[in-house]
Design a protein around this motif. Sequence first.
Motif, PDB file in Angstrom:
ATOM      1  N   PHE A  98       0.857  -1.175   0.000  1.00 33.17           N
ATOM      2  CA  PHE A  98       0.000   0.000   0.000  1.00 33.17           C
ATOM      3  C   PHE A  98       0.896   1.229   0.000  1.00 33.17           C
ATOM      4  CE2 PHE A  98      -3.161  -2.935   0.617  1.00 33.17           C
ATOM      5  CZ  PHE A  98      -4.375  -2.451   1.075  1.00 33.17           C
ATOM      6  N   CYS A  99       0.581   2.195  -0.832  1.00 33.43           N
ATOM      7  CA  CYS A  99       1.289   3.469  -0.860  1.00 33.43           C
ATOM      8  C   CYS A  99       0.384   4.499  -0.191  1.00 33.43           C
ATOM      9  CB  CYS A  99       1.595   3.879  -2.297  1.00 33.43           C
ATOM     10  SG  CYS A  99       2.483   5.439  -2.408  1.00 33.43           S
ATOM     11  N   VAL A 100       0.869   5.113   0.869  1.00 37.18           N
ATOM     12  CA  VAL A 100       0.056   6.057   1.644  1.00 37.18           C
ATOM     13  C   VAL A 100       0.857   7.329   1.890  1.00 37.18           C
ATOM     14  CG1 VAL A 100      -1.260   4.222   2.763  1.00 37.18           C
ATOM     15  CG2 VAL A 100       0.806   5.076   3.849  1.00 37.18           C
ATOM     16  N   ASP A 101       0.153   8.382   2.288  1.00 31.33           N
ATOM     17  CA  ASP A 101       0.893   9.599   2.628  1.00 31.33           C
ATOM     18  C   ASP A 101       1.465   9.474   4.037  1.00 31.33           C
ATOM     19  OD1 ASP A 101      -1.192  10.194   4.366  1.00 31.33           O
ATOM     20  OD2 ASP A 101      -2.096  11.670   3.031  1.00 31.33           O
ATOM     21  N   SER A 102       2.333  10.390   4.358  1.00 37.15           N
ATOM     22  CA  SER A 102       3.103  10.268   5.602  1.00 37.15           C
ATOM     23  C   SER A 102       2.244  10.424   6.857  1.00 37.15           C
ATOM     24  CB  SER A 102       4.234  11.292   5.619  1.00 37.15           C
ATOM     25  OG  SER A 102       3.710  12.590   5.491  1.00 37.15           O
ATOM     26  N   SER A 103       1.027  10.925   6.733  1.00 39.56           N
ATOM     27  CA  SER A 103       0.201  11.111   7.926  1.00 39.56           C
ATOM     28  C   SER A 103      -0.509   9.827   8.365  1.00 39.56           C
ATOM     29  CB  SER A 103      -0.845  12.207   7.671  1.00 39.56           C
ATOM     30  OG  SER A 103      -1.740  11.782   6.666  1.00 39.56           O
ATOM     31  N   GLU A 104      -0.506   8.792   7.527  1.00 38.94           N
ATOM     32  CA  GLU A 104      -1.181   7.539   7.868  1.00 38.94           C
ATOM     33  C   GLU A 104      -0.391   6.749   8.904  1.00 38.94           C
ATOM     34  OE1 GLU A 104      -4.115   6.378   7.000  1.00 38.94           O
ATOM     35  OE2 GLU A 104      -4.563   7.999   5.602  1.00 38.94           O
ATOM     36  N   SER A 105      -1.113   6.047   9.742  1.00 39.25           N
ATOM     37  CA  SER A 105      -0.497   5.206  10.756  1.00 39.25           C
ATOM     38  C   SER A 105      -0.036   3.893  10.122  1.00 39.25           C
ATOM     39  CB  SER A 105      -1.518   4.915  11.859  1.00 39.25           C
ATOM     40  OG  SER A 105      -1.111   3.813  12.623  1.00 39.25           O
ATOM     41  N   GLU A 106       1.228   3.544  10.343  1.00 38.65           N
ATOM     42  CA  GLU A 106       1.766   2.302   9.781  1.00 38.65           C
ATOM     43  C   GLU A 106       1.014   1.086  10.313  1.00 38.65           C
ATOM     44  OE1 GLU A 106       3.777   4.582  11.230  1.00 38.65           O
ATOM     45  OE2 GLU A 106       4.964   5.352   9.541  1.00 38.65           O
ATOM     46  N   LEU A 107       0.734   1.096  11.615  1.00 35.80           N
ATOM     47  CA  LEU A 107       0.032  -0.041  12.209  1.00 35.80           C
ATOM     48  C   LEU A 107      -1.411  -0.133  11.697  1.00 35.80           C
ATOM     49  CD1 LEU A 107       1.330   0.057  15.881  1.00 35.80           C
ATOM     50  CD2 LEU A 107       1.984  -1.503  14.050  1.00 35.80           C
ATOM     51  N   GLY A 108      -2.037   1.006  11.466  1.00 36.06           N
ATOM     52  CA  GLY A 108      -3.386   1.011  10.909  1.00 36.06           C
ATOM     53  C   GLY A 108      -3.420   0.419   9.506  1.00 36.06           C
ATOM     54  N   ILE A 109      -2.428   0.775   8.691  1.00 39.05           N
ATOM     55  CA  ILE A 109      -2.356   0.242   7.324  1.00 39.05           C
ATOM     56  C   ILE A 109      -2.030  -1.241   7.350  1.00 39.05           C
ATOM     57  CG2 ILE A 109      -1.172   0.411   5.098  1.00 39.05           C
ATOM     58  CD1 ILE A 109      -3.092   2.737   5.749  1.00 39.05           C
ATOM     59  N   LEU A 110      -1.133  -1.657   8.248  1.00 35.60           N
ATOM     60  CA  LEU A 110      -0.832  -3.086   8.363  1.00 35.60           C
ATOM     61  C   LEU A 110      -2.080  -3.866   8.784  1.00 35.60           C
ATOM     62  CD1 LEU A 110       2.678  -2.897  10.008  1.00 35.60           C
ATOM     63  CD2 LEU A 110       2.145  -3.684   7.707  1.00 35.60           C
ATOM     64  N   ASP A 111      -2.871  -3.279   9.648  1.00 34.49           N
ATOM     65  CA  ASP A 111      -4.140  -3.894  10.051  1.00 34.49           C
ATOM     66  C   ASP A 111      -5.090  -3.979   8.854  1.00 34.49           C
ATOM     67  OD1 ASP A 111      -5.057  -5.125  12.298  1.00 34.49           O
ATOM     68  OD2 ASP A 111      -6.060  -3.347  13.113  1.00 34.49           O
ATOM     69  N   LEU A 112      -5.131  -2.925   8.055  1.00 33.02           N
ATOM     70  CA  LEU A 112      -5.964  -2.902   6.863  1.00 33.02           C
ATOM     71  C   LEU A 112      -5.534  -3.975   5.866  1.00 33.02           C
ATOM     72  CD1 LEU A 112      -8.280  -1.243   5.621  1.00 33.02           C
ATOM     73  CD2 LEU A 112      -6.538   0.149   4.516  1.00 33.02           C
ATOM     74  N   ILE A 113      -4.246  -4.129   5.687  1.00 29.60           N
ATOM     75  CA  ILE A 113      -3.720  -5.185   4.810  1.00 29.60           C
ATOM     76  C   ILE A 113      -4.144  -6.550   5.338  1.00 29.60           C
ATOM     77  CG2 ILE A 113      -1.630  -6.313   3.958  1.00 29.60           C
ATOM     78  CD1 ILE A 113      -0.304  -3.519   3.908  1.00 29.60           C
ATOM     79  N   GLN A 114      -4.065  -6.729   6.653  1.00 30.01           N
ATOM     80  CA  GLN A 114      -4.463  -7.997   7.267  1.00 30.01           C
ATOM     81  C   GLN A 114      -5.932  -8.310   6.980  1.00 30.01           C
ATOM     82  OE1 GLN A 114      -2.406 -10.080   8.983  1.00 30.01           O
ATOM     83  NE2 GLN A 114      -4.010 -11.557   9.435  1.00 30.01           N
ATOM     84  N   VAL A 115      -6.810  -7.312   7.131  1.00 30.59           N
ATOM     85  CA  VAL A 115      -8.239  -7.500   6.851  1.00 30.59           C
ATOM     86  C   VAL A 115      -8.445  -7.841   5.378  1.00 30.59           C
ATOM     87  CG1 VAL A 115     -10.460  -6.286   6.679  1.00 30.59           C
ATOM     88  CG2 VAL A 115      -9.064  -6.058   8.734  1.00 30.59           C
ATOM     89  N   PHE A 116      -7.766  -7.127   4.492  1.00 31.67           N
ATOM     90  CA  PHE A 116      -7.876  -7.359   3.047  1.00 31.67           C
ATOM     91  C   PHE A 116      -7.459  -8.778   2.687  1.00 31.67           C
ATOM     92  CE2 PHE A 116      -5.954  -6.636  -1.308  1.00 31.67           C
ATOM     93  CZ  PHE A 116      -7.169  -6.628  -1.978  1.00 31.67           C
ATOM     94  N   VAL A 117      -6.323  -9.212   3.210  1.00 33.61           N
ATOM     95  CA  VAL A 117      -5.810 -10.548   2.892  1.00 33.61           C
ATOM     96  C   VAL A 117      -6.715 -11.636   3.473  1.00 33.61           C
ATOM     97  CG1 VAL A 117      -3.874 -12.134   3.244  1.00 33.61           C
ATOM     98  CG2 VAL A 117      -3.441  -9.767   2.622  1.00 33.61           C
ATOM     99  N   GLU A 118      -7.170 -11.464   4.692  1.00 31.92           N
ATOM    100  CA  GLU A 118      -8.065 -12.462   5.287  1.00 31.92           C
ATOM    101  C   GLU A 118      -9.387 -12.534   4.530  1.00 31.92           C
ATOM    102  OE1 GLU A 118      -8.525 -12.089   9.506  1.00 31.92           O
ATOM    103  OE2 GLU A 118      -6.372 -12.261   9.864  1.00 31.92           O
ATOM    104  N   THR A 119      -9.880 -11.403   4.044  1.00 32.52           N
ATOM    105  CA  THR A 119     -11.102 -11.392   3.249  1.00 32.52           C
ATOM    106  C   THR A 119     -10.874 -12.107   1.919  1.00 32.52           C
ATOM    107  OG1 THR A 119     -11.747  -9.303   4.260  1.00 32.52           O
ATOM    108  CG2 THR A 119     -12.886  -9.936   2.244  1.00 32.52           C
ATOM    109  N   LEU A 120      -9.746 -11.821   1.275  1.00 33.60           N
ATOM    110  CA  LEU A 120      -9.410 -12.543   0.037  1.00 33.60           C
ATOM    111  C   LEU A 120      -9.329 -14.042   0.292  1.00 33.60           C
ATOM    112  CD1 LEU A 120      -6.611 -10.280  -1.497  1.00 33.60           C
ATOM    113  CD2 LEU A 120      -8.920 -10.625  -2.399  1.00 33.60           C
ATOM    114  N   ASP A 121      -8.743 -14.388   1.430  1.00 37.90           N
ATOM    115  CA  ASP A 121      -8.582 -15.792   1.791  1.00 37.90           C
ATOM    116  C   ASP A 121      -9.946 -16.466   1.967  1.00 37.90           C
ATOM    117  OD1 ASP A 121      -6.530 -17.705   2.167  1.00 37.90           O
ATOM    118  OD2 ASP A 121      -6.959 -17.731   4.314  1.00 37.90           O
ATOM    119  N   LYS A 122     -10.888 -15.765   2.565  1.00 36.87           N
ATOM    120  CA  LYS A 122     -12.237 -16.321   2.741  1.00 36.87           C
ATOM    121  C   LYS A 122     -12.975 -16.437   1.410  1.00 36.87           C
ATOM    122  CE  LYS A 122     -14.185 -15.720   7.290  1.00 36.87           C
ATOM    123  NZ  LYS A 122     -15.194 -15.028   8.086  1.00 36.87           N
TER     124      LYS A 122
END
Length: 151
Positions: free
Chosen positions: A34-58
């Motif tokens: 994910f490419c984000v601007d510098s104001s985004e939280s790294e942990l929030g984006i990592l959490d978002l990636i986790q949700v995206f991948v788990e949804t793809l997996d389902k």
Amino acid sequence: MANPDSADSISIFLIGGSDYKLIYRHYATLYFVFCVDSSESELGILDLIQVFVETLDKCFENVCELDLIFHMDKVHYILQEVVMGGMVLETNMNEIVAQVELQNRMEKSEGGLSAAPARAVSAVKNMNLPEIPRNINIGDINIKVPSLSPF
């Protein structure tokens, strides 16, 4: 698939100065970036990636490279359920999967409509018209029908 590799699972790089950063996560043979601007939280984006991948997996039952390649439209639809216009819309995986299943049902029900033009041509061919009308009169309106070649 839902468990990230322990080595190299979380990395953050700054690109283009401090305005943007790439945040990625490595799952088995897949990388999600994910490419984000510098104001985004790294942990929030990592959490978002986790949700995206788990949804793809389902949705794909053990997602792999081929699922992502051959079902790119479905992957984009899932991503749009999660993020749209740069805003996170939904992180509840069950809600996302429910919307994807609803979309799949709609696509299947519309599958019959895609064959409608072919059925219409077939119906016209099978009509037993003794002669194609040359003039159609509807009230004060007279329509001349041009000569048509047979199907």
